[in-house]
Scaffold this motif. Structure first.
Motif, PDB file in Angstrom:
ATOM      1  N   ARG A  18       0.828  -1.207   0.000  1.00 35.11           N
ATOM      2  CA  ARG A  18       0.000   0.000   0.000  1.00 35.11           C
ATOM      3  C   ARG A  18       0.864   1.260   0.000  1.00 35.11           C
ATOM      4  NH1 ARG A  18      -2.564  -2.406   4.614  1.00 35.11           N
ATOM      5  NH2 ARG A  18      -4.410  -3.589   3.970  1.00 35.11           N
ATOM      6  N   LYS A  19       1.909   1.230   0.808  1.00 36.23           N
ATOM      7  CA  LYS A  19       2.706   2.436   1.039  1.00 36.23           C
ATOM      8  C   LYS A  19       3.736   2.707  -0.053  1.00 36.23           C
ATOM      9  CE  LYS A  19       4.412   1.592   5.124  1.00 36.23           C
ATOM     10  NZ  LYS A  19       5.135   1.864   6.386  1.00 36.23           N
ATOM     11  N   ALA A  20       4.203   1.649  -0.700  1.00 32.34           N
ATOM     12  CA  ALA A  20       5.347   1.780  -1.599  1.00 32.34           C
ATOM     13  C   ALA A  20       5.114   2.846  -2.665  1.00 32.34           C
ATOM     14  CB  ALA A  20       5.663   0.438  -2.253  1.00 32.34           C
ATOM     15  N   SER A  21       5.974   3.852  -2.676  1.00 31.35           N
ATOM     16  CA  SER A  21       5.936   4.943  -3.664  1.00 31.35           C
ATOM     17  C   SER A  21       4.572   5.613  -3.746  1.00 31.35           C
ATOM     18  CB  SER A  21       6.364   4.418  -5.046  1.00 31.35           C
ATOM     19  OG  SER A  21       7.658   3.857  -4.994  1.00 31.35           O
ATOM     20  N   ASN A  22       3.834   5.607  -2.638  1.00 31.18           N
ATOM     21  CA  ASN A  22       2.503   6.199  -2.590  1.00 31.18           C
ATOM     22  C   ASN A  22       2.617   7.589  -1.963  1.00 31.18           C
ATOM     23  OD1 ASN A  22      -0.160   6.945  -2.069  1.00 31.18           O
ATOM     24  ND2 ASN A  22      -0.781   4.904  -1.415  1.00 31.18           N
ATOM     25  N   PRO A  23       2.360   8.652  -2.698  1.00 28.32           N
ATOM     26  CA  PRO A  23       2.531  10.016  -2.170  1.00 28.32           C
ATOM     27  C   PRO A  23       1.592  10.350  -1.022  1.00 28.32           C
ATOM     28  CG  PRO A  23       1.413  10.073  -4.294  1.00 28.32           C
ATOM     29  CD  PRO A  23       1.896   8.665  -4.102  1.00 28.32           C
ATOM     30  N   LEU A  24       0.554   9.549  -0.816  1.00 33.99           N
ATOM     31  CA  LEU A  24      -0.355   9.806   0.300  1.00 33.99           C
ATOM     32  C   LEU A  24       0.320   9.545   1.645  1.00 33.99           C
ATOM     33  CD1 LEU A  24      -3.648   8.188  -1.058  1.00 33.99           C
ATOM     34  CD2 LEU A  24      -3.132  10.625  -0.872  1.00 33.99           C
ATOM     35  N   PHE A  25       1.369   8.722   1.632  1.00 34.86           N
ATOM     36  CA  PHE A  25       2.061   8.379   2.869  1.00 34.86           C
ATOM     37  C   PHE A  25       3.315   9.231   3.021  1.00 34.86           C
ATOM     38  CE2 PHE A  25      -0.461   4.633   2.069  1.00 34.86           C
ATOM     39  CZ  PHE A  25      -0.831   4.195   3.333  1.00 34.86           C
ATOM     40  N   PRO A  26       3.512   9.839   4.174  1.00 32.51           N
ATOM     41  CA  PRO A  26       4.767  10.563   4.399  1.00 32.51           C
ATOM     42  C   PRO A  26       5.933   9.576   4.421  1.00 32.51           C
ATOM     43  CG  PRO A  26       3.512  10.384   6.441  1.00 32.51           C
ATOM     44  CD  PRO A  26       2.618   9.886   5.345  1.00 32.51           C
ATOM     45  N   ASN A  27       7.027   9.950   3.776  1.00 31.55           N
ATOM     46  CA  ASN A  27       8.213   9.095   3.733  1.00 31.55           C
ATOM     47  C   ASN A  27       7.895   7.694   3.211  1.00 31.55           C
ATOM     48  OD1 ASN A  27       9.736  11.200   5.047  1.00 31.55           O
ATOM     49  ND2 ASN A  27       8.817  10.537   6.992  1.00 31.55           N
ATOM     50  N   ALA A  28       7.108   7.651   2.135  1.00 31.79           N
ATOM     51  CA  ALA A  28       6.721   6.357   1.560  1.00 31.79           C
ATOM     52  C   ALA A  28       7.957   5.588   1.109  1.00 31.79           C
ATOM     53  CB  ALA A  28       5.780   6.569   0.381  1.00 31.79           C
ATOM     54  N   PRO A  29       8.059   4.307   1.463  1.00 33.40           N
ATOM     55  CA  PRO A  29       9.217   3.526   1.049  1.00 33.40           C
ATOM     56  C   PRO A  29       9.127   3.141  -0.426  1.00 33.40           C
ATOM     57  CG  PRO A  29       7.647   2.111   2.152  1.00 33.40           C
ATOM     58  CD  PRO A  29       7.094   3.508   2.240  1.00 33.40           C
ATOM     59  N   THR A  30      10.258   2.778  -0.989  1.00 33.52           N
ATOM     60  CA  THR A  30      10.256   2.181  -2.317  1.00 33.52           C
ATOM     61  C   THR A  30      10.132   0.673  -2.157  1.00 33.52           C
ATOM     62  OG1 THR A  30      12.670   2.070  -2.288  1.00 33.52           O
ATOM     63  CG2 THR A  30      11.664   4.003  -3.344  1.00 33.52           C
ATOM     64  N   LEU A  31       9.602   0.027  -3.146  1.00 29.82           N
ATOM     65  CA  LEU A  31       9.456  -1.429  -3.094  1.00 29.82           C
ATOM     66  C   LEU A  31      10.748  -2.051  -3.611  1.00 29.82           C
ATOM     67  CD1 LEU A  31       7.504  -3.730  -2.418  1.00 29.82           C
ATOM     68  CD2 LEU A  31       6.751  -3.697  -4.807  1.00 29.82           C
ATOM     69  N   ASP A  32      11.574  -2.552  -2.709  1.00 31.08           N
ATOM     70  CA  ASP A  32      12.815  -3.200  -3.113  1.00 31.08           C
ATOM     71  C   ASP A  32      12.939  -4.539  -2.395  1.00 31.08           C
ATOM     72  OD1 ASP A  32      13.675  -2.662  -0.488  1.00 31.08           O
ATOM     73  OD2 ASP A  32      14.699  -0.823  -1.083  1.00 31.08           O
ATOM     74  N   ASP A  33      13.981  -5.289  -2.739  1.00 27.88           N
ATOM     75  CA  ASP A  33      14.149  -6.628  -2.177  1.00 27.88           C
ATOM     76  C   ASP A  33      14.251  -6.612  -0.658  1.00 27.88           C
ATOM     77  OD1 ASP A  33      14.040  -7.874  -4.654  1.00 27.88           O
ATOM     78  OD2 ASP A  33      16.204  -7.817  -4.951  1.00 27.88           O
ATOM     79  N   ASP A  34      14.995  -5.657  -0.109  1.00 29.40           N
ATOM     80  CA  ASP A  34      15.193  -5.606   1.343  1.00 29.40           C
ATOM     81  C   ASP A  34      13.873  -5.382   2.080  1.00 29.40           C
ATOM     82  OD1 ASP A  34      17.889  -6.032   1.055  1.00 29.40           O
ATOM     83  OD2 ASP A  34      18.427  -3.905   1.156  1.00 29.40           O
ATOM     84  N   ASN A  35      13.086  -4.409   1.625  1.00 27.08           N
ATOM     85  CA  ASN A  35      11.806  -4.123   2.271  1.00 27.08           C
ATOM     86  C   ASN A  35      10.842  -5.306   2.153  1.00 27.08           C
ATOM     87  OD1 ASN A  35      12.429  -1.540   3.153  1.00 27.08           O
ATOM     88  ND2 ASN A  35      11.752  -0.571   1.254  1.00 27.08           N
ATOM     89  N   LEU A  36      10.834  -5.915   0.978  1.00 24.53           N
ATOM     90  CA  LEU A  36       9.916  -7.027   0.745  1.00 24.53           C
ATOM     91  C   LEU A  36      10.303  -8.242   1.575  1.00 24.53           C
ATOM     92  CD1 LEU A  36       7.387  -7.589  -0.869  1.00 24.53           C
ATOM     93  CD2 LEU A  36       8.812  -8.372  -2.763  1.00 24.53           C
ATOM     94  N   ILE A  37      11.599  -8.542   1.631  1.00 25.26           N
ATOM     95  CA  ILE A  37      12.065  -9.675   2.431  1.00 25.26           C
ATOM     96  C   ILE A  37      11.721  -9.465   3.902  1.00 25.26           C
ATOM     97  CG2 ILE A  37      14.147 -10.815   3.316  1.00 25.26           C
ATOM     98  CD1 ILE A  37      15.370 -10.519   0.533  1.00 25.26           C
ATOM     99  N   ASP A  38      11.900  -8.237   4.389  1.00 27.23           N
ATOM    100  CA  ASP A  38      11.624  -7.947   5.795  1.00 27.23           C
ATOM    101  C   ASP A  38      10.143  -8.120   6.102  1.00 27.23           C
ATOM    102  OD1 ASP A  38      12.525  -7.073   8.386  1.00 27.23           O
ATOM    103  OD2 ASP A  38      11.520  -5.174   7.998  1.00 27.23           O
TER     104      ASP A  38
END
Length: 227
Positions: A18-38
């Motif tokens: 939901r949050k990945a690269s979503n401008p509605l969220f402050p400091n939205a994360p990018t969807l990358d391998d590290d975030n997804l694995i975590d």
């Protein structure tokens, strides 16, 4: 990216998506391998914990004898209700587990009804309890609702409004039933302020504006029902 999103993600991965690269969220994360694995690791741990606890609960429930104190039944019903909530938030296909929980609750309710005998008031209260439980379980079948209601929800309080504005309308309609009139008014106010800010920053907010209008209509309808 090497890692792929899960076919049936749990609450942590769902919220990351939901949050990945979503401008509605402050400091939205990018969807990358590290975030997804975590996120997938957290969901896997949650699933393992749920499976362990549910096996113990299942063994405890199915080993009940004929003469059981009502307090024991009430505690087990409450634990089964919470187990259904947990099963709705973890990843994977737990439809059979949720069906089993419904059946166990059905057996318990039948036992309680037999104990109530001819007490019409007691049966009426049991009818109301079952109706409320069925409505609650229906809401939980929407992943967004399950994620919001989870005791350790990955959706932080300051992410509630962006999360609702990012939801599809079917899930949004179900999620809005969780809030009272005062809460809905606060959500609408915060949502309007957020979209005004983003629009001033040059962000295209046409889609979340449609969601906000939908929420406004729901709030007016719900308010009309309560008057």
């Amino acid at each position: 990216m090497i890692i792929k999103p899960s076919e049936q993600p749990g609450s942590h991965e769902r919220h990351l998506l939901r949050k990945a690269s979503n401008p509605l969220f402050p400091n939205a994360p990018t969807l990358d391998d590290d975030n997804l694995i975590d996120a997938q690791r957290l969901d896997h741990e949650a699933l393992q914990t749920f499976n362990t606890e549910f096996r113990a609960l299942l063994e405890e429930t199915t080993s009940l004898t004929g003469n059981v104190e009502s307090e024991v039944i009430l505690q087990l019903k409450d634990r089964l209700d919470r187990a259904y909530e947990s099963a709705s938030s973890v990843g994977g296909d737990l439809s059979k587990t949720k069906d089993a929980i419904r059946k166990l609750l059905g057996f318990m309710m039948a036992s309680v009804r037999r104990g109530a005998g001819a007490d019409e008031h007691a049966h009426m209260e049991l009818d109301q309890e079952e109706a409320a439980r069925n409505a609650h379980f229906t809401l939980l079948d929407a992943p967004l609702v399950a994620d919001l209601l989870h005791p350790e929800s990955p959706i932080h309080p300051d992410e509630l409004v962006p999360t609702l504005l990012s939801a599809d309308k079917d899930e949004l309609q179900l999620a809005l039933q969780m809030f009272d009139e005062v809460q809905l008014l606060a959500i609408l106010s915060q949502g309007a302020a957020l979209l005004e800010q983003l629009q001033g920053e040059g962000v295209n907010v046409s889609i979340p504006q449609e969601k906000l209008a939908f929420m406004q209509g729901y709030a007016e309808f719900a308010g009309g029902l309560s008057t």
